[in-house]
Design a protein around this motif. Structure first.
Motif, PDB file in Angstrom:
ATOM      1  N   LEU A 405       0.798  -1.230   0.000  1.00 17.08           N
ATOM      2  CA  LEU A 405       0.000   0.000   0.000  1.00 17.08           C
ATOM      3  C   LEU A 405       0.831   1.282   0.000  1.00 17.08           C
ATOM      4  CD1 LEU A 405      -2.885  -0.882   2.433  1.00 17.08           C
ATOM      5  CD2 LEU A 405      -3.125  -0.124   0.077  1.00 17.08           C
ATOM      6  N   ASP A 406       2.045   1.210   0.541  1.00 21.74           N
ATOM      7  CA  ASP A 406       2.880   2.409   0.554  1.00 21.74           C
ATOM      8  C   ASP A 406       3.821   2.453  -0.646  1.00 21.74           C
ATOM      9  OD1 ASP A 406       4.442   0.303   1.347  1.00 21.74           O
ATOM     10  OD2 ASP A 406       5.386   1.322   3.024  1.00 21.74           O
ATOM     11  N   ASP A 407       3.483   1.677  -1.658  1.00 18.96           N
ATOM     12  CA  ASP A 407       4.231   1.628  -2.922  1.00 18.96           C
ATOM     13  C   ASP A 407       5.601   0.958  -2.810  1.00 18.96           C
ATOM     14  OD1 ASP A 407       2.222   2.633  -4.474  1.00 18.96           O
ATOM     15  OD2 ASP A 407       2.845   4.706  -4.229  1.00 18.96           O
ATOM     16  N   TYR A 408       5.919   0.379  -1.672  1.00 15.31           N
ATOM     17  CA  TYR A 408       7.124  -0.454  -1.593  1.00 15.31           C
ATOM     18  C   TYR A 408       6.871  -1.706  -2.425  1.00 15.31           C
ATOM     19  CZ  TYR A 408      10.248   1.573   1.887  1.00 15.31           C
ATOM     20  OH  TYR A 408      11.166   2.356   2.528  1.00 15.31           O
ATOM     21  N   THR A 409       7.848  -2.073  -3.262  1.00 13.86           N
ATOM     22  CA  THR A 409       7.670  -3.312  -4.033  1.00 13.86           C
ATOM     23  C   THR A 409       8.208  -4.479  -3.208  1.00 13.86           C
ATOM     24  OG1 THR A 409       9.825  -3.171  -5.082  1.00 13.86           O
ATOM     25  CG2 THR A 409       7.990  -2.087  -6.215  1.00 13.86           C
ATOM     26  N   VAL A 410       7.738  -5.666  -3.553  1.00 17.62           N
ATOM     27  CA  VAL A 410       8.214  -6.878  -2.885  1.00 17.62           C
ATOM     28  C   VAL A 410       9.732  -6.985  -3.086  1.00 17.62           C
ATOM     29  CG1 VAL A 410       8.103  -9.411  -2.985  1.00 17.62           C
ATOM     30  CG2 VAL A 410       5.994  -8.049  -3.052  1.00 17.62           C
ATOM     31  N   GLU A 411      10.175  -6.611  -4.271  1.00 15.09           N
ATOM     32  CA  GLU A 411      11.608  -6.687  -4.588  1.00 15.09           C
ATOM     33  C   GLU A 411      12.428  -5.762  -3.669  1.00 15.09           C
ATOM     34  OE1 GLU A 411      12.247  -5.905  -8.717  1.00 15.09           O
ATOM     35  OE2 GLU A 411      14.422  -6.097  -8.474  1.00 15.09           O
ATOM     36  N   GLN A 412      11.914  -4.540  -3.469  1.00 20.72           N
ATOM     37  CA  GLN A 412      12.617  -3.581  -2.587  1.00 20.72           C
ATOM     38  C   GLN A 412      12.730  -4.129  -1.157  1.00 20.72           C
ATOM     39  OE1 GLN A 412       9.966  -0.236  -3.453  1.00 20.72           O
ATOM     40  NE2 GLN A 412      11.736   1.106  -3.295  1.00 20.72           N
ATOM     41  N   ILE A 413      11.632  -4.686  -0.674  1.00 17.26           N
ATOM     42  CA  ILE A 413      11.622  -5.200   0.703  1.00 17.26           C
ATOM     43  C   ILE A 413      12.601  -6.379   0.809  1.00 17.26           C
ATOM     44  CG2 ILE A 413      10.177  -6.150   2.562  1.00 17.26           C
ATOM     45  CD1 ILE A 413       7.764  -4.828   1.109  1.00 17.26           C
ATOM     46  N   SER A 414      12.580  -7.210  -0.223  1.00 21.52           N
ATOM     47  CA  SER A 414      13.478  -8.369  -0.244  1.00 21.52           C
ATOM     48  C   SER A 414      14.939  -7.911  -0.179  1.00 21.52           C
ATOM     49  CB  SER A 414      13.195  -9.160  -1.532  1.00 21.52           C
ATOM     50  OG  SER A 414      14.167 -10.128  -1.726  1.00 21.52           O
ATOM     51  N   LYS A 415      15.262  -6.864  -0.926  1.00 23.13           N
ATOM     52  CA  LYS A 415      16.630  -6.326  -0.937  1.00 23.13           C
ATOM     53  C   LYS A 415      17.000  -5.757   0.423  1.00 23.13           C
ATOM     54  CE  LYS A 415      18.060  -4.969  -5.483  1.00 23.13           C
ATOM     55  NZ  LYS A 415      17.678  -4.042  -6.490  1.00 23.13           N
ATOM     56  N   GLU A 416      16.085  -4.969   0.978  1.00 24.46           N
ATOM     57  CA  GLU A 416      16.343  -4.330   2.284  1.00 24.46           C
ATOM     58  C   GLU A 416      16.591  -5.367   3.378  1.00 24.46           C
ATOM     59  OE1 GLU A 416      16.211  -1.243   3.758  1.00 24.46           O
ATOM     60  OE2 GLU A 416      15.804   0.047   2.040  1.00 24.46           O
ATOM     61  N   LEU A 417      15.828  -6.462   3.320  1.00 25.58           N
ATOM     62  CA  LEU A 417      15.927  -7.455   4.398  1.00 25.58           C
ATOM     63  C   LEU A 417      16.876  -8.594   4.030  1.00 25.58           C
ATOM     64  CD1 LEU A 417      12.150  -7.594   5.402  1.00 25.58           C
ATOM     65  CD2 LEU A 417      14.003  -6.542   6.702  1.00 25.58           C
ATOM     66  N   ASP A 418      17.352  -8.545   2.791  1.00 27.19           N
ATOM     67  CA  ASP A 418      18.291  -9.542   2.299  1.00 27.19           C
ATOM     68  C   ASP A 418      17.751 -10.976   2.452  1.00 27.19           C
ATOM     69  OD1 ASP A 418      20.587 -10.417   1.159  1.00 27.19           O
ATOM     70  OD2 ASP A 418      21.722 -10.538   3.037  1.00 27.19           O
ATOM     71  N   ILE A 419      16.543 -11.154   1.960  1.00 22.30           N
ATOM     72  CA  ILE A 419      15.929 -12.486   2.027  1.00 22.30           C
ATOM     73  C   ILE A 419      14.921 -12.594   0.878  1.00 22.30           C
ATOM     74  CG2 ILE A 419      14.110 -11.730   3.668  1.00 22.30           C
ATOM     75  CD1 ILE A 419      14.306 -14.555   4.913  1.00 22.30           C
ATOM     76  N   PRO A 420      14.836 -13.770   0.250  1.00 19.51           N
ATOM     77  CA  PRO A 420      13.798 -13.896  -0.774  1.00 19.51           C
ATOM     78  C   PRO A 420      12.395 -13.825  -0.152  1.00 19.51           C
ATOM     79  CG  PRO A 420      14.966 -15.995  -0.495  1.00 19.51           C
ATOM     80  CD  PRO A 420      15.642 -14.991   0.392  1.00 19.51           C
ATOM     81  N   ILE A 421      11.450 -13.289  -0.930  1.00 18.85           N
ATOM     82  CA  ILE A 421      10.065 -13.180  -0.432  1.00 18.85           C
ATOM     83  C   ILE A 421       9.147 -13.971  -1.358  1.00 18.85           C
ATOM     84  CG2 ILE A 421       8.119 -11.593  -0.084  1.00 18.85           C
ATOM     85  CD1 ILE A 421      10.143  -9.485   0.791  1.00 18.85           C
ATOM     86  N   GLU A 422       8.249 -14.705  -0.759  1.00 20.01           N
ATOM     87  CA  GLU A 422       7.244 -15.443  -1.524  1.00 20.01           C
ATOM     88  C   GLU A 422       5.860 -15.008  -1.048  1.00 20.01           C
ATOM     89  OE1 GLU A 422       7.496 -17.789  -3.931  1.00 20.01           O
ATOM     90  OE2 GLU A 422       9.677 -18.048  -3.986  1.00 20.01           O
TER      91      GLU A 422
END
Ligand code: SF4
Length: 442
Positions: A405-422
């Protein structure tokens, strides 16, 4: 006659339109020389086996094309919006409107308030009927569009006018009668606000609506959402354990009443009331085929039932795997129960459940579907174990796009947390399968 123009943005490969050399960028002007106001006119006029259409090509030529096709066969044209028209604006100022409580600096489109009866059929939106003209009602009846999702909130004219801050909002019973008499079925919704439309007002609303059963298929009671951005707005109070429990008990009273007389529970409370009020959710069968699942009613019971059925089918395994799930604070305990069920069959699956406090909208907003990227990052960026993969619920993403909702992409979050997201599906059986597949993937 001046026809409303509809720009074609795509032509489906292999379609009738492609065969006729209609291209993206062309414009549809009419079908059978009739004006096309929106997608409902379009579908209606296009359904016939023999139609004439007028297309304006990009070079300005106008082609009139005779088409013979199967009844109902689509031409394969895609337009700029699914509605093929501008949205009808809302004319209310509801005391509980969530759009008024959004943080500043979100994308401009999220602040647009529509109250468009057509979106009830295209998107499942609930509409108030306060801005429907006689022509709209005639069209709805002509096209037999049903069921219509209606935000009823209260049947007492004065209470409804005050809630919607609209002096034209007091005729809901008369309006529903017109629709029901014309054969339109209704799903009703009440956004419940403490001290405004609960208590006696709620009882009266339910009683008044009973005259329309079975044409009113269901009535859903959902709690008002209160964000931290309510400055200058009416004072509203959220539901605590005690008041949520009272709502569940009132709903249960009416369910018993209708079940005995009409064979249906008719009224359902959103899952949030049960969790907040610490009351047991209805069972799978008691939800009567989940008529209003999209409105947050019965989702948790359905999910757990599907999960348990799927787990019965799988072999126990000693394989080990570690992963994490994020959830809204309200569903933390529930997700932990689901994980415990998984662990009966897969005891070495270490599944961390991390509730994320919603700082973006405010801590009163506790559902998973309103979590944002920034809150997830700040919660998980501490030194906590995440395992091989981090999982999001499907309803955290904006209409299927990999964006929160805040326009963060799944890819951005994955990069920030250094973990793949499913992203895990909303159906419990598919959820179990996906968890097992993730072990193979990571
Ligand atoms: S109908 Fe009420 S809740 Fe919906 S957009 Fe309008 S003001 Fe907001």
């Amino acid at each position: 006659m001046k026809y409303k123009e509809h720009k074609i943005v795509e032509v489906e490969p292999g379609s009738i339109a492609e065969e006729l050399e209609i291209e993206a960028g062309d414009t549809l002007l009419w079908i059978n020389e009739e004006n096309i106001q929106d997608v409902f006119d379009y579908r209606y006029l296009m359904a016939d086996e023999a139609i004439d259409i007028c297309i304006r090509k990009q070079n300005g030529e106008e082609w009139v094309i005779e088409i013979d096709k199967e009844y109902g066969e689509d031409l394969g044209l895609v337009f700029e919006t699914s509605l093929m028209d501008d949205l009808i604006r809302c004319r209310n100022k509801c005391k509980f409107c969530f759009i008024d409580q959004l943080p500043p600096n979100m994308r401009e489109t999220v602040y647009f308030k529509d109250d468009d009866w057509r979106m009830s059929f295209l998107n499942g939106n609930y509409i108030t009927l306060t801005n429907m003209s006689q022509a709209d009602i005639n069209r709805l009846i002509k096209y037999r569009l049903s069921p219509l999702n209606v935000s009823i909130h209260a049947t007492d004219p004065e209470v409804r006018k005050a809630l919607l801050s609209n002096r034209h909002a007091g005729k809901i019973l008369e309006q529903l009668k017109v629709l029901v008499d014309a054969g339109i079925e209704i799903n009703g919704q009440i956004v419940l606000c403490k001290g405004l439309n609960d208590g006696d007002v709620l009882d009266q609303t339910v009683r008044d609506l009973s005259q329309f059963i079975p044409h009113i298929l269901s009535l859903t009671v959902v709690p008002v959402g209160i964000s931290k951005f309510r400055e200058g707005l009416a004072e509203l109070e959220g539901f605590d354990e005690e008041s949520a429990r009272v709502v569940v008990e009132v709903v249960e009273k009416w369910q018993k009443f209708y079940l005995e007389r009409m064979g249906t529970r008719f009224i359902f409370a959103a899952d949030e009331f049960y969790i907040t009020g610490k009351k047991p959710l209805l069972t799978y069968d008691e939800y009567e085929n989940f008529p209003v699942l999209d409105n947050g009613v019965g989702m948790l019971t359905k999910f757990k039932w599907e999960l348990e059925k799927e787990l019965e089918k799988i072999e126990s395994s000693e394989e080990s795997f570690e992963l994490s799930l994020v959830t809204g604070c309200i569903t933390k305990g529930y997700m932990e129960e689901c994980v415990a069920l998984v662990n009966k069959k897969l005891p070495n699956y270490k599944i961390h459940v991390y509730p994320v406090v919603n700082h973006f909208f405010g801590e009163n907003i506790t559902v998973t579907g309103l979590l944002t990227g920034q809150d997830i990052i700040s919660t998980l960026k501490q030194d906590i174990p995440l395992g091989k993969v981090l999982c999001f619920a499907e309803n955290m993403l904006k209409s299927g796009e990999p964006v929160l909702l805040d326009d963060y992409t799944v890819e951005q979050i994955s990069k920030e947390l250094d973990i793949p997201i499913e992203v895990l599906p909303n159906e419990g059986n598919e959820w179990v399968q996906k968890i097992i597949e993730l072990k193979e993937k990571y």
